[in-house]
Design an enzyme around this catalytic site. Structure first.
Site, short mmCIF file in Angstrom:
data_model
loop_
_atom_site.label_atom_id
_atom_site.label_comp_id
_atom_site.label_asym_id
_atom_site.label_seq_id
_atom_site.Cartn_x
_atom_site.Cartn_y
_atom_site.Cartn_z
N ARG A 47 0.82 -1.22 0.00
CA ARG A 47 0.00 0.00 0.00
C ARG A 47 0.85 1.26 0.00
O ARG A 47 0.44 2.29 -0.54
CB ARG A 47 -0.90 0.02 1.24
CG ARG A 47 -2.07 -0.92 1.13
CD ARG A 47 -2.99 -0.79 2.35
NE ARG A 47 -3.94 -1.89 2.37
CZ ARG A 47 -5.16 -1.81 1.82
NH1 ARG A 47 -5.57 -0.73 1.23
NH2 ARG A 47 -5.98 -2.85 1.87
N LYS A 146 3.73 -18.06 6.14
CA LYS A 146 2.99 -18.50 7.31
C LYS A 146 2.38 -17.28 7.99
O LYS A 146 2.86 -16.18 7.74
CB LYS A 146 3.89 -19.29 8.25
CG LYS A 146 4.98 -18.48 8.92
CD LYS A 146 5.60 -19.22 10.07
CE LYS A 146 4.75 -19.14 11.31
NZ LYS A 146 5.50 -18.99 12.55
N ASP A 175 7.32 -23.14 4.64
CA ASP A 175 7.68 -23.46 6.01
C ASP A 175 9.19 -23.35 6.02
O ASP A 175 9.88 -24.24 5.50
CB ASP A 175 7.23 -24.88 6.38
CG ASP A 175 7.45 -25.12 7.87
OD1 ASP A 175 8.57 -24.85 8.34
OD2 ASP A 175 6.51 -25.53 8.56
N HIS A 176 9.70 -22.25 6.55
CA HIS A 176 11.13 -21.98 6.30
C HIS A 176 12.04 -23.03 6.95
O HIS A 176 13.19 -23.15 6.59
CB HIS A 176 11.53 -20.55 6.68
CG HIS A 176 11.75 -20.32 8.14
ND1 HIS A 176 10.74 -20.10 9.02
CD2 HIS A 176 12.89 -20.27 8.88
CE1 HIS A 176 11.24 -19.93 10.23
NE2 HIS A 176 12.55 -20.03 10.18
N LYS A 180 15.87 -25.20 5.61
CA LYS A 180 17.15 -25.27 6.33
C LYS A 180 17.95 -26.47 5.83
O LYS A 180 17.43 -27.59 5.77
CB LYS A 180 16.92 -25.38 7.85
CG LYS A 180 16.38 -24.08 8.44
CD LYS A 180 16.29 -24.17 9.94
CE LYS A 180 15.49 -23.01 10.52
NZ LYS A 180 16.26 -21.79 10.72
N GLU A 214 14.77 -20.96 21.84
CA GLU A 214 15.19 -19.62 21.43
C GLU A 214 15.54 -18.83 22.67
O GLU A 214 14.83 -18.90 23.68
CB GLU A 214 14.04 -18.91 20.71
CG GLU A 214 13.72 -19.54 19.38
CD GLU A 214 12.65 -18.75 18.65
OE1 GLU A 214 13.01 -17.79 17.97
OE2 GLU A 214 11.47 -19.08 18.82
N ASP A 233 2.82 -21.04 16.56
CA ASP A 233 3.95 -20.34 15.95
C ASP A 233 5.06 -21.29 15.50
O ASP A 233 5.69 -21.08 14.46
CB ASP A 233 4.50 -19.34 16.99
CG ASP A 233 5.55 -18.41 16.40
OD1 ASP A 233 5.29 -17.84 15.33
OD2 ASP A 233 6.64 -18.27 17.01
N HIS A 238 6.60 -25.78 11.86
CA HIS A 238 8.02 -26.11 11.71
C HIS A 238 8.39 -27.46 12.33
O HIS A 238 9.05 -28.29 11.73
CB HIS A 238 8.90 -25.05 12.37
CG HIS A 238 8.62 -23.65 11.90
ND1 HIS A 238 8.29 -23.35 10.62
CD2 HIS A 238 8.66 -22.45 12.55
CE1 HIS A 238 8.12 -22.05 10.49
NE2 HIS A 238 8.34 -21.48 11.65
N LYS A 338 10.44 -19.73 24.07
CA LYS A 338 11.16 -18.46 23.98
C LYS A 338 11.81 -18.20 25.34
O LYS A 338 11.37 -18.69 26.36
CB LYS A 338 10.19 -17.33 23.67
CG LYS A 338 9.42 -17.55 22.38
CD LYS A 338 9.71 -16.47 21.38
CE LYS A 338 8.96 -16.65 20.08
NZ LYS A 338 9.79 -16.65 18.90
#
Ligand code: BG6
Length: 497
Positions: A47, A146, A175-176, A180, A214, A233, A238, A338
């Site tokens: 936008r 995603k 799906d990153h 990998k 993480e 998430d 993943h 996390k």
């Protein structure tokens, strides 16, 4: 390697973070390696009213200041678009014509949706109404970022809507984790070596553990994360995909459908966890404030955008079974969170103990473990027993390890490099298929439902910088999670605080 056909990549949501942080750097890397199509252009669309130059300047933040980057940026263009009606895409359609005519690029298009998810069904509809979703002569592909749905119903609905405008073969769901290198290496480890696959089953494997930790928190994404949580998430997508690669049967060929059929079969064999079993199989947690290395660290509920009494999980540990011939009775464990002590993703295969302890208790240091490290310090570690030099038969665990960094001439490519290149070449092997996404949602949905409707299911607080709620250890029964460090060959509870 065959070169991808000439084409134009259109990125919707191009003023967002993903484009400048991941997509543009990945494209630049492909450019440096001479892997981009001979004639190629990127049109950023969103936008915001930006010029081509503004868009190129935004890319500067993540590109070097050199001649190569300057050349690469000539391929970048920008077109402001609204998404309220099909007519809003006319300026983009015209721009595509102009660019493909002036640069003599074939009208092969990839449309990349990196917008808010509410636009995922809208843009494909407008593309279709403008005649851009199909062509007899050229390819038209759609990449969808995603999250793919927020629950089973919305994922099904999204699949249905997309299929109104594009064929399944044209749809590439990102799906990153599948991009990998080390996740892909799982297939090579398993299916290119005679030593592992004969052991890869219930007879020799006691349990499988997948950890994705993480050290970061939600980093300003509190608003998004509140409606997501660790289950949606990380785990639904993943980590189940990773589990799919660990557990699948050998595919007949390395081709998109052959591999994706096998992943789907794994998801279809997941033993459903009933709502009344959730507390036995799943532990959820949320990080609380603490002090790490002398510094006060905020708890999740103190993060911007997070409700003061939020019950969103920032940690989840899950035990599950795959009810098929290979894995009957073998528990699988997945843990992600996390604000854990370090950033690490790895798979631990715990082999069964020897049937008879010839060297007595002193001699049995535990099971053999094969650790497949996805990140960081990518590599493989095998733990096994050796005789401690000296009298008697004392056995100690030793490590045999391989670090990807030892292949010094090869840099591990970023996930988006591989995924973008694959889509440009029309290879969907490392993209999730619609039926598998739905099967994964089907498995996690009862867990989410139970959490939503039973406030008595605890959400345990865990201090930021710890390995999550202590109860997650109880899931494993007699065993313990491996507590990994940044360095593949080390482990230890608090090694990197
Ligand atoms: C994303 C999640 O999909 O994956 C993030 O939305 C998470 O919350 C990230 O941090 C982890 O990816 P990686 O590649 O850093 O392990």
């Amino acid at each position: 390697m065959k070169k991808a056909e000439d084409q134009i990549l259109i990125i919707f949501g191009a003023s967002g973070d993903l484009t400048k942080r991941k997509l543009i750097p990945a494209l630049f890397e492909l450019y440096l390696q001479n892997l981009l199509p001979k004639k190629f252009a990127v049109i950023g669309a969103s936008r915001s009213a930006l010029s081509d130059d503004d868009f190129r300047k935004r890319a500067d933040e993540f590109l070097p200041d050199d001649e190569k980057a300057a050349e690469f940026k000539k391929m970048l263009f920008y077109q402001a678009v609204q998404n309220d009606s099909a007519d809003d895409l006319i300026p983009l359609k015209e721009r595509l014509e102009t660019i493909s005519n002036s640069l003599e690029i074939e009208k092969n298009y990839i449309f990349y949706l990196s917008t808010p998810p509410s636009l995922y069904p809208v843009i494909p509809k407008h593309l279709c109404e403008n005649g851009l979703s199909k062509s007899d002569k050229y390819f038209r592909r759609l990449i969808v970022e995603k999250p793919f749905g927020t629950d089973l119903t919305s994922a099904k609905e999204l699949n249905k809507q997309l299929l109104n405008y594009f064929e399944e073969e044209q749809i590439y769901r990102i799906d990153h984790y599948l991009g990998k290198e080390t996740v892909q290496n799982m297939l090579v480890t398993r299916f290119a070596n005679g030593i592992f696959e004969p052991l890869w089953n219930r007879r020799y494997i006691e349990r499988v553990e997948i950890t994705s930790a993480e050290s970061l928190g939600v980093e300003g994404r509190g608003g998004y994360y509140e409606n997501s949580g660790a289950m949606r998430d990380m785990l639904q997508n993943h980590l189940l995909q990773v589990a799919g690669f660990v557990a699948m049967e050998p595919p007949v060929v390395v081709e998109a459908d052959a591999i994706r059929n096998e992943t789907l079969k794994v998801f279809q064999s997941l033993r459903p966890i009933k709502e009344n079993e959730v507390s036995r199989f799943v532990i959820r947690g949320q990080y609380t404030s603490s002090t790490i290395a002398g510094k006060k660290v905020a708890g999740y509920r103190e993060e911007p955008g997070v409700a003061k009494l939020s019950r969103t999980e920032t940690f989840v540990a899950l035990k599950f079974f795959i009810d098929n011939w290979r894995w009957a009775g073998v528990p699988f464990y997945i843990r992600t969170g996390k604000k854990l002590p370090t950033r690490v993703t790895e798979i631990v295969i715990h082999f069964r103990k020897v049937p008879h302890h010839l060297f007595g208790q002193e001699g049995s240091q535990g099971n053999n473990q094969l650790i497949i490290r996805i990140q960081p310090d990518e590599g493989i570690l095998l733990k096994f027993g050796m005789k401690t030099p000296g009298t008697g038969f004392k056995v100690q665990t030793v490590n045999m390890d391989f670090h990807y960094s030892d292949l010094a001439d090869k840099k591990v490519p970023a996930a988006y490099e591989r995924l973008l290149l694959d889509c440009m070449q029309g290879d969907a092997t490392l993209y999730a298929r619609g039926d598998a996404v739905e099967a994964a949602w089907k498995f996690v949905q009862p867990i989410i439902n139970a959490w939503d409707t039973n406030p008595e299911i605890p959400i345990y607080g865990y201090p930021a910088g710890s390995w999550g709620p202590e109860d997650s250890d109880k899931l494993i029964g007699n065993g313990k999670w491996r507590y990994p460090c940044k360095n593949l060959s080390n482990d230890g509870l608090y090694c990197e605080l």
